[in-house]
Design a protein around this motif. Structure first.
Motif, PDB file in Angstrom:
ATOM      1  N   UNK A 129      22.597 -42.331  29.252  1.00 31.17           N
ATOM      2  CA  UNK A 129      21.798 -41.002  29.359  1.00 31.17           C
ATOM      3  C   UNK A 129      21.018 -40.945  30.715  1.00 31.17           C
ATOM      4  N   UNK A 130      20.295 -42.093  31.173  1.00 31.12           N
ATOM      5  CA  UNK A 130      19.731 -42.198  32.393  1.00 31.12           C
ATOM      6  C   UNK A 130      20.631 -42.017  33.472  1.00 31.12           C
ATOM      7  N   UNK A 131      21.751 -42.646  33.374  1.00 27.20           N
ATOM      8  CA  UNK A 131      22.748 -42.248  34.596  1.00 27.20           C
ATOM      9  C   UNK A 131      23.251 -40.926  34.613  1.00 27.20           C
ATOM     10  N   UNK A 132      23.411 -40.300  33.346  1.00 27.49           N
ATOM     11  CA  UNK A 132      23.895 -38.937  33.412  1.00 27.49           C
ATOM     12  C   UNK A 132      23.078 -38.100  33.841  1.00 27.49           C
ATOM     13  N   UNK A 133      21.512 -38.290  33.717  1.00 25.54           N
ATOM     14  CA  UNK A 133      20.335 -37.668  34.138  1.00 25.54           C
ATOM     15  C   UNK A 133      20.438 -37.495  35.822  1.00 25.54           C
ATOM     16  N   UNK A 134      20.498 -38.879  36.104  1.00 26.04           N
ATOM     17  CA  UNK A 134      20.453 -39.056  37.675  1.00 26.04           C
ATOM     18  C   UNK A 134      21.514 -38.216  38.344  1.00 26.04           C
ATOM     19  N   UNK A 135      22.597 -38.607  37.872  1.00 27.67           N
ATOM     20  CA  UNK A 135      23.896 -38.073  38.296  1.00 27.67           C
ATOM     21  C   UNK A 135      23.622 -36.413  38.465  1.00 27.67           C
TER      22      UNK A 135
END
Length: 53
Positions: free
Chosen positions: A11-17
């Motif tokens: 989730x954090x990776x998707x939001x950062x991306x």
């Protein structure tokens, strides 16, 4: 426990991306704040102001 870390990490990776992509798109087209939207009357107002000058 490991599944929670994987889910939170994804989730954090998707939001950062998504944030990085939006920032890059914003700076690639700084002149077009509407991103091609023709829903507002901004262009007509600009033309009217130019005609009045």
């Amino acid at each position: 426990m490991i599944w929670q870390l994987i889910i939170v990490g994804s989730i954090i990776f998707a939001a950062s991306l998504a944030t990085v992509i939006r920032v890059i798109r914003f700076f690639m087209t700084p002149a077009s704040k509407c991103h091609g939207c023709s829903g507002c009357k901004l262009e007509e107002l600009k033309q009217n102001m130019e005609q009045r000058k």
